[in-house]
Design a protein around this motif. Sequence first.
Motif, PDB file in Angstrom:
ATOM      1  N   GLY A   1      31.198  37.819  21.591  1.00  9.11           N
ATOM      2  CA  GLY A   1      31.068  39.001  20.902  1.00  9.11           C
ATOM      3  C   GLY A   1      31.249  40.293  21.666  1.00  9.11           C
ATOM      4  O   GLY A   1      31.892  41.368  21.239  1.00  9.11           O
ATOM      5  N   LEU A   2      30.944  40.217  23.166  1.00  8.22           N
ATOM      6  CA  LEU A   2      31.024  41.144  24.121  1.00  8.22           C
ATOM      7  C   LEU A   2      32.357  41.464  24.429  1.00  8.22           C
ATOM      8  O   LEU A   2      32.612  42.446  25.273  1.00  8.22           O
ATOM      9  CB  LEU A   2      30.168  41.275  24.942  1.00  8.22           C
ATOM     10  N   GLY A   3      33.450  40.604  24.325  1.00  3.38           N
ATOM     11  CA  GLY A   3      34.685  40.581  24.725  1.00  3.38           C
ATOM     12  C   GLY A   3      35.276  39.851  25.857  1.00  3.38           C
ATOM     13  O   GLY A   3      36.216  40.012  26.611  1.00  3.38           O
ATOM     14  N   ALA A   4      34.276  38.795  26.469  1.00  3.05           N
ATOM     15  CA  ALA A   4      34.630  37.910  27.696  1.00  3.05           C
ATOM     16  C   ALA A   4      35.773  37.095  27.130  1.00  3.05           C
ATOM     17  O   ALA A   4      36.248  36.790  25.801  1.00  3.05           O
ATOM     18  CB  ALA A   4      33.212  36.958  27.780  1.00  3.05           C
ATOM     19  N   ASP A   5      36.521  36.856  28.193  1.00  3.99           N
ATOM     20  CA  ASP A   5      37.799  35.916  27.898  1.00  3.99           C
ATOM     21  C   ASP A   5      37.624  34.647  28.049  1.00  3.99           C
ATOM     22  O   ASP A   5      38.376  33.765  27.522  1.00  3.99           O
ATOM     23  CB  ASP A   5      38.841  36.486  29.086  1.00  3.99           C
ATOM     24  N   ALA A   6      36.553  34.146  28.746  1.00  2.46           N
ATOM     25  CA  ALA A   6      35.939  32.873  28.954  1.00  2.46           C
ATOM     26  C   ALA A   6      34.889  32.687  29.606  1.00  2.46           C
ATOM     27  O   ALA A   6      33.945  33.818  29.680  1.00  2.46           O
ATOM     28  CB  ALA A   6      37.084  32.154  30.230  1.00  2.46           C
TER      29      ALA A   6
END
Length: 307
Positions: free
Chosen positions: A95-100
Amino acid sequence: MRPTGFIPPLCTPLTPDGAVDTGSLRRLVEHVLEGGASGVFVLGTSGEAVFLTDEQRRTVVRTAVEAAGGRVPVLAGVIDTTTPRVLERAREAAGLGADALVATAPFYTDTHPAETADHFRRVAAETALPLLAYDIPSRVHTKLPLAVLLDLAEDRTLIGLKDSSGDLDTLRHLLVALRHRDPNRHFSVLTGSELTVDAALLIGADGVVAGLGNVDPAGYARLYAHAQAGRWPEAVAEQNRLTTLHALVRPAGTRDMSGTAATLGALKTALCLLGVIDHPTTAAPLRPLTPEAAQAVEHLLKDGGLL
């Protein structure tokens, strides 16, 4: 997504009262990107993830994603004791935008290899994000079995592995098996054993996740570039230089503090001396470095040409 190259496991800068220092974290992201990092990994061992509150973890991921600004992938550790808790961390990071995501096997409780495999499959199914396994027996107290890794690579549950086991023999067996079972190399193997990076790259590892890379990101980026170009004498020379510099993570004896406190305190002290972060504060209950140990870090930075 197939992580390769140099991906530093970022320290988590803290203020003297223990809050996440977001300004320093942003500067640290810039520092490693300027040094040639191909991604950043937050909330790993160097990031003191297990010492942080849930809100602090969210702050770290949010800040790193904003600071990276899409220039490189942000890998977020979702390290916790049991599957339900890891699933919570995974949903938050997504939800916070991490890619992996990066997860260990469950710990504190013991798990059978079949249960460990099920754990990773549940985490992978929880979000649409790629998932890497983190093999660190010194902290989790169990080694990820080779058969489990190969099965999870084959069914694409995992896109990769961060291997901090220090077991070069098993790493080689994994790489040889992957060549037969995954010839197109969808599965990425990153070494976390920062004193044997040259050897790991020579036998086929795809990159490095090195805590010392917080301090000298350009050194690990050069090492990786030399290996990619087949300049092995230069790669060995760079590894030897980094090995000498690595002494800074043990500037203090462990009679009055843990090895974790000595290592993280040294990394943060070095980053302060380099002007990257504002404070060398480590999370409670880790003890701070003594003034003598901090001075030893400064001498090693000067000897290494970083100051």
